[in-house]
Design an enzyme around this catalytic site. Structure first.
Site, short mmCIF file in Angstrom:
data_model
loop_
_atom_site.label_atom_id
_atom_site.label_comp_id
_atom_site.label_asym_id
_atom_site.label_seq_id
_atom_site.Cartn_x
_atom_site.Cartn_y
_atom_site.Cartn_z
N ASP A 81 0.74 -1.15 0.02
CA ASP A 81 -0.06 0.01 0.02
C ASP A 81 0.76 1.07 0.18
OD1 ASP A 81 -2.31 1.44 0.28
OD2 ASP A 81 -2.20 1.62 2.30
N ASP A 105 0.00 4.78 1.30
CA ASP A 105 -0.09 5.87 2.58
C ASP A 105 -0.20 5.05 3.75
OD1 ASP A 105 -1.03 8.21 1.29
OD2 ASP A 105 -2.74 7.19 0.78
N ASP A 114 -1.40 -0.97 6.15
CA ASP A 114 -1.81 -0.54 7.44
C ASP A 114 -3.27 -0.72 8.01
OD1 ASP A 114 -2.30 1.82 5.66
OD2 ASP A 114 -3.24 2.64 7.53
#
Length: 598
Positions: free
Chosen positions: A151, A153, A436
């Protein structure tokens, strides 16, 4: 010695002392309840009987002091063993000490245990715990991983707290100017350490709270606005229980009809804005609907992202908002040098990702990745088979041709995982994907497709520092020991004992609060609710094979390193192995060697 090892030692000590320690009491013939009698039984044996009804038998062992019949050899004496281990009781000696009342006896046990804790806990007991370690929920061999996915961010790019402040302030302005909320809300500044990831929000009651893995609310962590509710208020609101039924709790992706779980770091300013808006209405005694407030705050936060404000702030001041970009650069260089394939799947737009990656890695960052997918619309990317891939040209405009392959150096938008698997053939445990968000990034990959998953948990850095402090080690160790005393001695049910136990329970509650406040004064650790794992921690263990504070933790391990989960005893198992010799705290064998790479 780790705190966990120390807890194991204390457990064994409690077990042993609970069954062998003899309180110094007077053996008076006038007190039949404290005397033991031996009577002859058939077949030439002796039987012993005790009538100690006030203390457990484990505290007052009985003995027989009679000689065997002539012609029989005396058996060798055996030490008294643990429960279930055959052993002959030794001789009972009559104490000449002064009588000890029940309160004095219990407090002597208390003081003995406290001295034991201080003796067993060496200085720096938890210094081996390292925030740069990678922790395993499942066995993972990096040597078997050929493809690494990311990912963007809070995975490739970590952001400073200044970004949360900007999101909060802008959403607050939207709430006042667009949704016409009272101007009084504007006076509330962003509270940096108020909320924590993984909290639940009761939409209809307007309550922010922490729930454990068994759907129980942790007392003292229920907030209406910025003020905590008493336990009595919580029980009244939830029908006399701290339990939140499954049908009311959040759904699989943390978005239930009545309760929502906030699982990503971007949600922290949203929780804070929700709390201050509730606080304004409550403190000013203004009638409002919590459901409307929830929807308006959620939409105000969404406007910050949809209107591109967050992207603009970051791109205008990359040094201010992006942290540790050089470590991301080192990770990508290392993986490519080892012949690994890399891909990127993010919900962010290409212009934003491009700026950030150039800042962290350089203009040739696209050469590191075999596949790049932006605006993927996760988690729907992993569950739906509707949206096809579309290619972006050099200007960022969409092309119209059918996608028959995912080529290196090209940028693709949207798409779905089914087509991704067909076009790449990347399946199963040879793929390791990092993200996250436990739901949007990891849940479907591990449950439906068998990919290996790695969770990025930046909060680990702070939490491991707290766990390494002497104050935390002392509080936690004594809390465990005190709990063990309560468990072992609870069979004493006379009024004096009950009064002592209540004092111990009060101290136990104080220790719990002190331990919680070391992490976050409002909600404590994101991993623990008192002794139970949090709901967040439960999902972390289920949806991630490994977890770490940042991607840079990979630099501390060899390319074919195998992560082994720590084998911790189940409740019905004896702690027969030494956990400090397994994995766990000492999970950075290459820390010194890899420090040069970092």
């Amino acid at each position: 010695m780790s705190v966990k090892t120390l807890g194991t030692a204390l457990t064994r000590t409690l077990w042993t002392t609970g069954n062998q320690r003899v309180p110094p009491v007077v053996r008076s013939t006038k007190l039949s309840r404290l005397s033991s009698t031996c009577s002859a039984s058939g077949r030439g044996k002796q039987s012993c009987g005790t009538s100690d009804s006030d203390r457990p038998r484990s505290d007052v062992p009985s003995s027989c002091n009679s000689e065997p019949p002539p012609g029989l050899k005396k058996r060798p004496k055996k030490p008294v063993g643990a429960p279930g281990v055959g052993a002959e009781r030794g001789r009972r000696y009559t104490s000449t000490a002064a009588p000890m009342d029940q309160r004095s006896y219990l407090w002597s046990r208390y003081n003995d245990m406290k001295r034991l804790v201080q003796e067993l806990l060496p200085p720096g007991a938890c210094k081996t715990l390292n925030s740069a370690a990678i922790y395993a929920n499942n066995e993972v061999s990096l040597g078997e991983v050929d493809i690494y996915g990311f990912d963007y961010d809070y995975t490739l790019a970590l952001y400073s707290n200044a970004l949360n402040t900007m999101i909060y302030n802008t959403a607050k302005d939207f709430l006042i100017e667009h949704f016409k909320y009272p101007e009084g809300i504007r006076k509330y500044d962003y509270i940096n350490n108020f909320a924590a990831r993984g909290l639940h929000y009761d939409i209809q009651k307007g309550l922010l709270m922490k729930i454990d893995a068994f759907h129980y609310i942790q007392p003292g962590t229920v907030y209406r606005g910025l003020s905590p509710l008493s336990d009595e208020e919580v029980l009244q609101l939830f029908g006399g229980t701290f339990h939140v039924p499954l049908q009311q709790d959040s759904g699989f992706y943390g978005k239930g009809p009545r309760v929502k779980q906030y699982m990503d770091i971007f949600s922290i300013p949203e929780m804070t804005l929700m709390a201050v808006a509730n606080d304004f209405f409550v403190t000013n005694d203004i009638d409002y609907d919590p459901v409307h407030l929830f929807k308006d705050v959620s939409e105000a936060i969404g406007m910050v992202h949809l209107k591109g404000f967050m992207y603009k702030w970051v791109m205008q001041d990359l040094d201010k908002y992006i942290l540790r970009g050089e470590e991301t650069d080192a990770v990508l260089h290392r993986l490519v040098s080892q012949g690994k394939k890399l891909f990127l799947i993010t919900n962010s737009p290409f212009s934003f990702v491009d700026k950030g990656m150039i800042h962290m890695v350089g203009k040739d960052w696209r050469d590191f990745f075999d596949v790049i997918i932006v605006q993927a619309d996760k988690p729907h990317f992993f569950t739906d088979c509707i949206k096809p891939f579309r290619r972006l040209d050099s200007n960022g405009d969409l092309r119209w041709e059918k996608i028959k392959s995912l080529d290196k150096g090209q940028i693709y938008k949207q798409g779905n995982l089914v087509d991704f698997l067909k076009l790449t053939g990347w399946r199963g445990s040879k793929v390791l994907y990092f993200g996250d968000h436990l739901y949007s990034d990891l849940a479907d990959l591990t449950l439906r497709h068998g990919w290996r998953t790695g969770a990025i948990v930046p909060e680990l850095e702070l939490e491991t520092k707290v766990v390494c402090t002497e104050r935390y080690a002392l509080n936690l160790t004594w809390l465990q020991a005190l709990t063990g005393l309560l468990e072992q001695l609870q069979t004493h049910r006379d009024p004096d004992s009950k009064q002592v136990f209540q004092e111990w329970q009060n101290e136990r509650e104080e220790l719990r609060i002190m331990t919680k406040n070391l992490f976050n004064p409002q909600f404590g650790s994101i991993f623990r609710t008192c002794h139970n794992p949090t709901y967040f921690s439960r999902r972390l263990c289920r949806f991630s094979d490994i977890y770490m504070a940042s991607l840079s933790c990979l630099l501390n391990y060899d390319h074919d390193f195998t992560f082994y989960p720590r084998r911790t005893p189940l409740q019905h198992e004896a702690p027969l192995w030494m956990d400090q010799l397994c994995t766990g705290c000492r999970k950075t064998p290459f820390l010194e060697e890899m420090s040069q790479i970092r």
